[in-house]
Write a protein that holds these residues in place. Structure first.
Motif, PDB file in Angstrom:
ATOM      1  N   CYS A 109       1.629 119.241  21.336  1.00 39.52           N
ATOM      2  CA  CYS A 109       0.672 119.663  20.310  1.00 39.52           C
ATOM      3  C   CYS A 109      -0.713 119.868  20.907  1.00 39.52           C
ATOM      4  O   CYS A 109      -1.366 120.901  20.686  1.00 39.52           O
ATOM      5  N   PHE A 167       2.168 122.797   7.143  1.00 40.74           N
ATOM      6  CA  PHE A 167       1.903 124.179   7.525  1.00 40.74           C
ATOM      7  C   PHE A 167       1.124 124.913   6.436  1.00 40.74           C
ATOM      8  O   PHE A 167       0.289 125.768   6.742  1.00 40.74           O
ATOM      9  N   GLY A 232      -0.237 118.707  12.602  1.00 40.95           N
ATOM     10  CA  GLY A 232       0.008 119.974  11.926  1.00 40.95           C
ATOM     11  C   GLY A 232      -1.266 120.763  11.696  1.00 40.95           C
ATOM     12  O   GLY A 232      -1.313 121.968  11.923  1.00 40.95           O
ATOM     13  N   VAL A 235      -2.703 122.246  14.932  1.00 46.29           N
ATOM     14  CA  VAL A 235      -1.935 123.382  15.450  1.00 46.29           C
ATOM     15  C   VAL A 235      -2.127 124.630  14.591  1.00 46.29           C
ATOM     16  O   VAL A 235      -2.429 125.719  15.089  1.00 46.29           O
ATOM     17  N   VAL A 236      -1.945 124.492  13.276  1.00 45.19           N
ATOM     18  CA  VAL A 236      -1.865 125.665  12.401  1.00 45.19           C
ATOM     19  C   VAL A 236      -3.238 126.248  12.096  1.00 45.19           C
ATOM     20  O   VAL A 236      -3.405 127.482  12.073  1.00 45.19           O
ATOM     21  N   GLY A 268       1.197 128.932  20.892  1.00 45.26           N
ATOM     22  CA  GLY A 268       1.541 128.608  19.511  1.00 45.26           C
ATOM     23  C   GLY A 268       2.937 128.029  19.399  1.00 45.26           C
ATOM     24  O   GLY A 268       3.165 127.059  18.669  1.00 45.26           O
ATOM     25  N   SER A 271       2.953 124.403  20.638  1.00 44.49           N
ATOM     26  CA  SER A 271       2.356 123.494  19.662  1.00 44.49           C
ATOM     27  C   SER A 271       3.289 123.243  18.488  1.00 44.49           C
ATOM     28  O   SER A 271       3.463 122.096  18.052  1.00 44.49           O
ATOM     29  N   ILE A 272       3.904 124.293  17.969  1.00 40.41           N
ATOM     30  CA  ILE A 272       4.815 124.139  16.831  1.00 40.41           C
ATOM     31  C   ILE A 272       6.031 123.305  17.222  1.00 40.41           C
ATOM     32  O   ILE A 272       6.527 122.485  16.441  1.00 40.41           O
ATOM     33  N   THR A 273       6.506 123.484  18.452  1.00 41.58           N
ATOM     34  CA  THR A 273       7.607 122.655  18.942  1.00 41.58           C
ATOM     35  C   THR A 273       7.198 121.184  18.952  1.00 41.58           C
ATOM     36  O   THR A 273       7.986 120.304  18.576  1.00 41.58           O
ATOM     37  N   ARG A 276       7.296 119.878  15.432  1.00 44.46           N
ATOM     38  CA  ARG A 276       8.684 119.715  14.992  1.00 44.46           C
ATOM     39  C   ARG A 276       9.316 118.458  15.601  1.00 44.46           C
ATOM     40  O   ARG A 276       9.995 117.690  14.902  1.00 44.46           O
TER      41      ARG A 276
END
Length: 317
Positions: A109, A167, A232, A235-236, A268, A271-273, A276
């Motif tokens: 992240c 998100f 979250g 990242v988003v 991106g 970070s999303i990984t 998750r």
């Protein structure tokens, strides 16, 4: 001046982390995994929640002051310290051991978000003028996002609701940043008094996105650990801001091309990984899955029952 900015950025990260921690404690103590308006009314009367709000305000002011004294490339990476601080504070409070997988997810992240911001700063030029068409497009996109989020709050299943909150809140806060940028440019350009230059549709969008995003953040506190909420948002939020800036506000620099786009996409995805993985292998989530052996639905949208085994933590291999 630079060291003052760095000190302010560090203090901002601490304030934001502590504010997130205290507000999360207040929400969890007054909800059952799914925050209602009645429960939120009790949350608002909590001294912990109020203390968290004050600390978040101090952290935000510190970050704004730091950005006014130093480049984004210096200030923004320091801000991700808040994720580490939040993780440590929460782990000590609930007395859980932070696993290697959790640290790896946090590293993904932080690393992805940091390089995303640095790449965006390298290949974009801040908009010094924004057309009326661009400001209208921002308002239309935000209106579409609000409709989508409201439908999602009604239709998304419990086991996916936690990630949806994260998100959706990050996307709304990304638009808050965009609207702030649009309104700031409007105030600085055009003739007449500054308030005559502002498009009040953008102001309404800013307020709506801030309120709805704030509600989703509070709901996310009730659904999962606070470090997941902060991850979250970290990242988003910048992803949405950069994407709208590039595609709508015309902030793509002269050097922006396929290479820059690829780097942003990879950062991106990394970070999303991380988010998750954190949502699946955080020790608190694993503990709730392992302990969920009675009918009902646990926190973070977990559907318990003997048929649902806890995900294996790769760090135990």
């Amino acid at each position: 001046m630079l060291w003052i900015a760095v000190s302010l950025a560090v203090c901002s990260a601490i304030g934001l982390a502590c504010g997130t921690h205290f507000q999360s404690l207040a929400v969890v103590s007054r909800s059952d995994g799914k925050l209602s308006l009645k429960q939120f009314g009790r949350v608002l009367r909590s001294p912990r929640w109020t203390l968290g709000l004050v600390l978040l305000g101090i952290g935000t002011v510190g970050n704004v002051l730091a950005l006014s004294m130093a480049p984004v490339t210096v200030v923004q990476p320091i801000g991700v310290l808040g994720l580490v601080i939040t993780t440590i504070l929460h782990a000590r409070h609930v007395k859980i051991r932070i696993t290697a997988t959790t640290w790896r997810a946090i590293a993904l992240c932080i690393g992805g978000a940091t390089f995303f911001v640095l790449t965006a700063v390298r290949y974009t030029d801040p908009a010094i003028s924004i057309t009326d068409h661009a400001s209208d497009v921002v308002t239309y996109l935000l209106a579409g996002l609000v409709v989508f989020v409201c439908l999602g709050m009604l239709l998304v299943k419990d086991r996916h609701r936690g990630l949806f909150y994260l998100f959706a809140a990050g996307s709304l806060y990304g638009f808050v940043a965009v609207e702030v940028k649009v309104i700031t440019v409007q105030m600085q350009t055009g003739g007449g008094a500054w308030w005559q230059n502002i498009e009040y549709g953008n102001v309404a969008g800013l307020l709506l996105a801030a309120v709805l995003g704030g509600w989703l953040v509070q709901s996310a506190y009730a659904s999962g650990p606070p470090e997941l909420v902060m991850a979250g948002l970290t990242v988003v939020d910048p992803m949405i801001g950069v994407f709208v800036g590039l595609s709508v506000l015309g902030e793509a620099g002269p050097d922006f091309g396929p290479l820059a786009g690829t780097i942003l996409a990879v950062c991106g995805a990394v970070s999303i990984t991380g988010v998750r993985l954190l949502s699946k292998y955080h020790p608190e989530v694993l503990a709730k899955l392992a302990a969920a052996r009675t009918p009902g639905t646990g926190q973070f949208g977990i559907v318990p029952g003997p048929q649902r085994a806890a995900p294996r933590d790769p760090s135990e291999d």
